[in-house]
Design an enzyme around this catalytic site. Structure first.
Site, PDB file in Angstrom:
ATOM      1  N   ASN A   9     -56.454 -31.383  59.773  1.00 35.94           N
ATOM      2  CA  ASN A   9     -58.050 -31.354  58.357  1.00 35.94           C
ATOM      3  C   ASN A   9     -57.326 -32.958  57.901  1.00 35.94           C
ATOM      4  OD1 ASN A   9     -58.174 -31.548  55.871  1.00 35.94           O
ATOM      5  ND2 ASN A   9     -56.647 -30.294  55.104  1.00 35.94           N
ATOM      6  N   HIS A  93     -57.560 -24.924  49.414  1.00 36.01           N
ATOM      7  CA  HIS A  93     -56.235 -26.030  49.683  1.00 36.01           C
ATOM      8  C   HIS A  93     -56.193 -26.409  48.398  1.00 36.01           C
ATOM      9  CE1 HIS A  93     -54.141 -29.410  50.697  1.00 36.01           C
ATOM     10  NE2 HIS A  93     -54.679 -29.182  51.874  1.00 36.01           N
ATOM     11  N   GLU A 160     -49.100 -22.790  53.216  1.00 28.34           N
ATOM     12  CA  GLU A 160     -48.686 -24.010  53.153  1.00 28.34           C
ATOM     13  C   GLU A 160     -48.505 -24.418  51.706  1.00 28.34           C
ATOM     14  OE1 GLU A 160     -52.096 -27.251  53.427  1.00 28.34           O
ATOM     15  OE2 GLU A 160     -52.968 -26.362  51.520  1.00 28.34           O
TER      16      GLU A 160
HETATM   17  P1  13P Z   1     -49.333 -32.425  56.096  1.00 30.53           P
HETATM   18  O1  13P Z   1     -49.438 -32.157  57.869  1.00 30.53           O
HETATM   19  O2  13P Z   1     -49.775 -33.903  55.694  1.00 30.53           O
HETATM   20  O3  13P Z   1     -48.137 -32.420  55.172  1.00 30.53           O
HETATM   21  O4  13P Z   1     -50.858 -32.192  55.248  1.00 30.53           O
HETATM   22  C1  13P Z   1     -50.420 -30.736  55.151  1.00 30.53           C
HETATM   23  C2  13P Z   1     -52.006 -29.828  54.289  1.00 30.53           C
HETATM   24  O5  13P Z   1     -52.449 -30.120  53.092  1.00 30.53           O
HETATM   25  C3  13P Z   1     -53.413 -29.621  56.086  1.00 30.53           C
HETATM   26  O6  13P Z   1     -54.127 -29.432  54.911  1.00 30.53           O
END
Ligand code: 13P
Length: 246
Positions: A9, A93, A160
């Site tokens: 991402n 997200h 997440e």
């Molecule tokens: P990081 O890997 O920078 O912590 O981001 C996680 C994220 O939001 C992936 O969509």
């Protein structure tokens, strides 16, 4: 061994098409020949039709709208994304919830239209504060309840936790032991809704080459969603290789 997912991402990076192309090309070179890995790059909309993915790299978007077409200024439909060659779309997200006030109802509608368009929705769920994942199952159910089993085969779910995202102020890295409860809860909901259909469950939050093997080793985890570490080709390629035990 079932396929493992490595989804990059890029968020609102990089600044120019030249950088985006170079990054995608280096990732393609870096992960070439790694077996059993589905590598997906999700750039900003503006780069989507412009970066030539290698045959073994798939392209995804970071969002889409919930209607097919029409008077929706500034929005991008999943049909348009599919026509550009996208295979995946990240939906729900936490950054969209936080900065744009995206609601569960909206995410739910987006998931449905993405499926109609032939995209695979990468649905994110996660709690804001460490230890408060009791609502996780309810949140997930709200988003995917009512999908049929055929749809479920195209779905991916990402755990997440907001507190573990690298850019969260005052946040911190999750340890493998933090994931057991939440992943079990996500699996429980998926089983209750779709029976034994295998829905891949991914982890996202400060995943790096040094910790990816720990996360990939957790039972019930089929891949990772990577933010910061996906912006350097060498780092992301190393992450994919290490995740695959190479
Ligand atoms: P990081 O890997 O920078 O912590 O981001 C996680 C994220 O939001 C992936 O969509």
């Amino acid at each position: 061994m079932s396929k493992k997912y490595y989804i990059a991402n890029w968020k609102m990076n990089p600044d120019t098409l030249r950088e985006a192309r170079a990054l995608a090309l280096s990732v393609a070179r870096g992960v070439k020949g790694v077996k059993g890995a589905e590598v997906v790059i999700c750039p900003s909309f503006v780069f989507l039709g412009e970066i030539g993915a290698a045959p073994f790299i798939k392209i995804g978007a970071q969002d889409c709208f919930w209607e097919k077409k029409g008077a929706y200024t500034g929005e991008v439909s999943p049909i348009q994304l599919r026509a550009l060659g996208c295979s995946y779309v990240i939906l729900g997200h936490s950054e969209r919830r936080q900065y744009l006030g995206e609601t569960a109802e909206q995410v739910k509608a987006k998931i449905r239209m993405a499926l109609v368009a032939g995209l695979r929705p990468v649905v994110c769920v996660g709690e804001e504060k460490k230890g408060s994942h009791v609502q996780l199952g309810t949140r997930l159910k709200q988003l995917i309840k009512g999908l049929d089993r055929k749809d479920a085969q195209r779905l991916l779910v990402v755990y997440e936790p907001v507190w573990a995202i690298s850019t969260t102020k005052g946040g911190r890295e999750a340890e493998a032991s933090d994931l057991a409860g939440p992943v079990r809860e996500i699996r429980r909901v998926l089983r209750a809704l779709f029976g034994s259909r295998p829905v891949p469950v991914l982890y996202g939050g400060s995943v790096e080459p040094d910790n990816v093997a720990d996360f990939m080793g957790i039972q019930g985890i089929d891949g990772v969603l990577v933010g910061g570490a996906s912006l350097k080709a060498s780092e992301f390629s190393a992450l994919v290789r290490k995740g695959q035990g190479r």
